[in-house]
Design a protein around this motif. Structure first.
Motif, short mmCIF file in Angstrom:
data_model
loop_
_atom_site.label_atom_id
_atom_site.label_comp_id
_atom_site.label_asym_id
_atom_site.label_seq_id
_atom_site.Cartn_x
_atom_site.Cartn_y
_atom_site.Cartn_z
N GLY A 63 0.80 -1.23 0.00
CA GLY A 63 0.00 0.00 0.00
C GLY A 63 0.82 1.27 0.00
N VAL A 64 1.55 1.50 -1.08
CA VAL A 64 2.27 2.77 -1.25
C VAL A 64 1.89 3.36 -2.60
CG1 VAL A 64 4.21 2.08 0.21
CG2 VAL A 64 4.32 1.67 -2.25
N TYR A 65 1.92 4.69 -2.67
CA TYR A 65 1.65 5.35 -3.94
C TYR A 65 2.86 5.21 -4.86
CZ TYR A 65 0.72 8.86 -7.46
OH TYR A 65 0.52 9.48 -8.66
N LEU A 90 -7.87 8.02 9.98
CA LEU A 90 -7.85 8.89 8.80
C LEU A 90 -6.44 8.84 8.20
CD1 LEU A 90 -9.50 10.96 7.10
CD2 LEU A 90 -8.60 12.73 8.61
N ALA A 91 -6.22 7.87 7.32
CA ALA A 91 -4.88 7.64 6.77
C ALA A 91 -4.70 8.18 5.37
CB ALA A 91 -4.56 6.14 6.78
N TYR A 92 -5.80 8.60 4.71
CA TYR A 92 -5.71 8.91 3.27
C TYR A 92 -6.35 10.24 2.91
CZ TYR A 92 -4.64 3.94 3.26
OH TYR A 92 -4.08 2.72 3.51
N CYS A 146 0.58 10.88 7.95
CA CYS A 146 1.14 11.73 6.89
C CYS A 146 1.91 10.90 5.86
CB CYS A 146 2.08 12.77 7.50
SG CYS A 146 1.27 13.89 8.66
N SER A 147 1.87 9.59 5.99
CA SER A 147 2.65 8.74 5.10
C SER A 147 2.22 8.89 3.65
CB SER A 147 2.52 7.27 5.52
OG SER A 147 3.11 7.04 6.77
N LYS A 148 0.91 8.84 3.42
CA LYS A 148 0.43 8.83 2.04
C LYS A 148 0.35 10.23 1.46
CE LYS A 148 -0.59 4.48 3.11
NZ LYS A 148 -0.20 3.86 4.39
N ASN A 149 -0.36 11.14 2.14
CA ASN A 149 -0.61 12.44 1.50
C ASN A 149 0.61 13.35 1.48
OD1 ASN A 149 -0.72 13.01 4.24
ND2 ASN A 149 -2.83 13.70 4.24
N THR A 158 -0.33 20.97 -2.17
CA THR A 158 -1.73 20.73 -2.53
C THR A 158 -1.87 20.41 -4.01
OG1 THR A 158 -2.46 22.25 -0.79
CG2 THR A 158 -4.05 21.71 -2.51
N SER A 159 -1.12 21.13 -4.85
CA SER A 159 -1.18 20.89 -6.30
C SER A 159 -0.68 19.49 -6.65
CB SER A 159 -0.33 21.95 -7.01
OG SER A 159 -0.27 21.69 -8.40
N GLU A 160 0.43 19.09 -6.06
CA GLU A 160 0.97 17.76 -6.38
C GLU A 160 0.07 16.66 -5.82
OE1 GLU A 160 5.19 15.32 -6.44
OE2 GLU A 160 5.09 17.25 -5.39
N LEU A 161 -0.50 16.88 -4.64
CA LEU A 161 -1.43 15.90 -4.08
C LEU A 161 -2.64 15.73 -4.99
CD1 LEU A 161 -2.22 14.05 -1.72
CD2 LEU A 161 -3.19 16.07 -0.57
#
Length: 394
Positions: free
Chosen positions: A34-36, A209-211, A241-244, A305-308
């Protein structure tokens, strides 16, 4: 003494990662971990993180301990990101933790301190580590129905029926957005019905709330959590904060405890500091420092925010492509729910034998319950996955 230790069950996701590494096929596809990942299969360092790290390297003058609860600036920044004035600041205690998993563990510890006989209601299915930690701690769990495998959506009637067994003082573990492992989320009307039931029963919500930012955007993904926090007497919120922020290895998370008044907040804050001291003393600071720098700097925050948003829209595009490709190849809209799911994961509803056939015959790795990581795909591998799913008769 140690000869008395018993072998522990292997973590299925970690075992799958190792099996993927050992597979010599060049065209193998990893949809398990489960990593981007971007189109090149890399988990990138976000631009704002790089900029903040460079600034921190230039400005930081000490690596001394910060505090048992972490840097207060990190707490304030994360509370604004997650709750955005939904609850008065003086009603929120917060402590930094080693990742979202650390926040989840500390939440369970705090719950057990408050009520040693607590029952924690957990969605069926849920993130496997929820159940693993609770089992290790000896905390009683009660499953509630959540996922409808036929429709690929939420079995809300089943969920409400099972939560009808709640007693005062029970805790309900809820996924704030982007449900893991299914990708199926409640709508706001359903969230409100759950809130009303919790208040009627006197049960306490705990939100994982992980995502945030991976589903429908930062604000939309936080909306259910804000609804809960603003309408119940008390709740716990474990954030990651791992994912976002893409800082998986920095282990950056936070546990928030929302209470009725400032006196209760003081007790909760002291308890969070106590639990940190018992488990790992001072929490990691590097990732937390980067996050607070980004959230408190308008230019860095805008770039983050833009890259997310780019990442989120990429995953939505892959969902739509996969659902469309499966519809084209199979002549059925059975997998249409993939485009409606949100976040990194979807559960496809494929039986374990066919999941194994996908691995053995096509080099496609996914969890045995058919959970896939959408971010493990790219536009070239989506047609390969779709064809393989049709070929195994799923």
């Amino acid at each position: 003494m140690f000869e008395n230790l018993q072998a522990q069950p292997a973590d299925k996701i970690l075992a799958l990662m190792q099996a993927f590494r050992d597979d010599p096929r060049a065209d193998k596809i990893d949809l398990g971990v489960g990593v981007y990942r971007n189109a090149e299969g890399i988990t990138p360092i976000m631009r704002a993180i790089k900029s903040a790290e460079h600034r921190l390297w230039q400005e930081q003058t000490s690596k001394a301990y910060v505090g048992l609860a972490g840097d207060p600036a990190f707490a304030d920044a994360m509370i604004r990101l997650v709750l955005n004035n939904a609850v008065p600041r003086e009603n929120i205690a917060a402590a930094a933790t080693p990742g979202g998993t650390g926040a989840v563990r500390q939440a369970f510890e705090m719950i057990r301190l408050a009520n040693p006989d607590v029952r924690i209601f957990v969605s069926d299915p849920t993130w496997p580590n929820h159940l693993s930690i609770l089992k290790f701690m000896g905390v009683e769990t009660v499953a509630y129905r959540y996922f409808d495998s036929q429709s690929g959506g939420v079995d809300f009637d089943g969920m409400m029926a099972d939560l009808g067994a709640l007693r005062k003082g029970d805790v309900v573990l809820l996924h704030g957005c982007c449900h893991n492992p299914t990708g199926a989320n409640m709508n706001l009307v359903e969230w409100q019905a759950v809130i009303d039931l919790l208040n009627d029963k006197g049960a306490v919500p705990m939100i994982d709330l992980a995502y945030q930012g991976f589903g429908d955007g930062l604000e939309a993904d936080a909306k259910p959590t804000r609804m809960v926090a603003s309408q119940v007497p008390e709740c716990l919120i474990a954030t990651s904060c791992s994912k976002n922020f893409g800082i998986y290895r920095e282990r950056t998370g936070m546990l928030m405890a929302v209470s009725r008044n400032a006196d209760a907040t003081a007790l909760n804050q002291a308890t969070l500091a106590y639990l940190n001291r018992q488990d790992y003393s001072f929490p990691p600071d590097h990732g937390a420092r980067l996050v607070s720098m980004i959230l408190n700097d308008s230019a860095l925050r805008a770039d983050w925010t833009s890259e997310l948003e780019e990442m989120r829209k990429t995953m939505l595009g892959l969902r739509e492509q996969l659902a469309g490709e499966l519809q084209r190849l199979s002549g059925s809209d059975r997998f249409g729910f993939i485009a409606q799911h949100r976040g990194m994961f979807s559960r496809l509803g494929i039986d374990p034998e066919k999941v194994e056939k996908l691995r053995a015959d096509h080099g496609i790795y996914m969890i045995g319950d058919s959970r896939i990581n959408i971010a493990g795909l790219n536009r070239e591998t989506v047609p390969i996955l779709a064809q393989a799913i049709v070929d195994v008769g799923a």
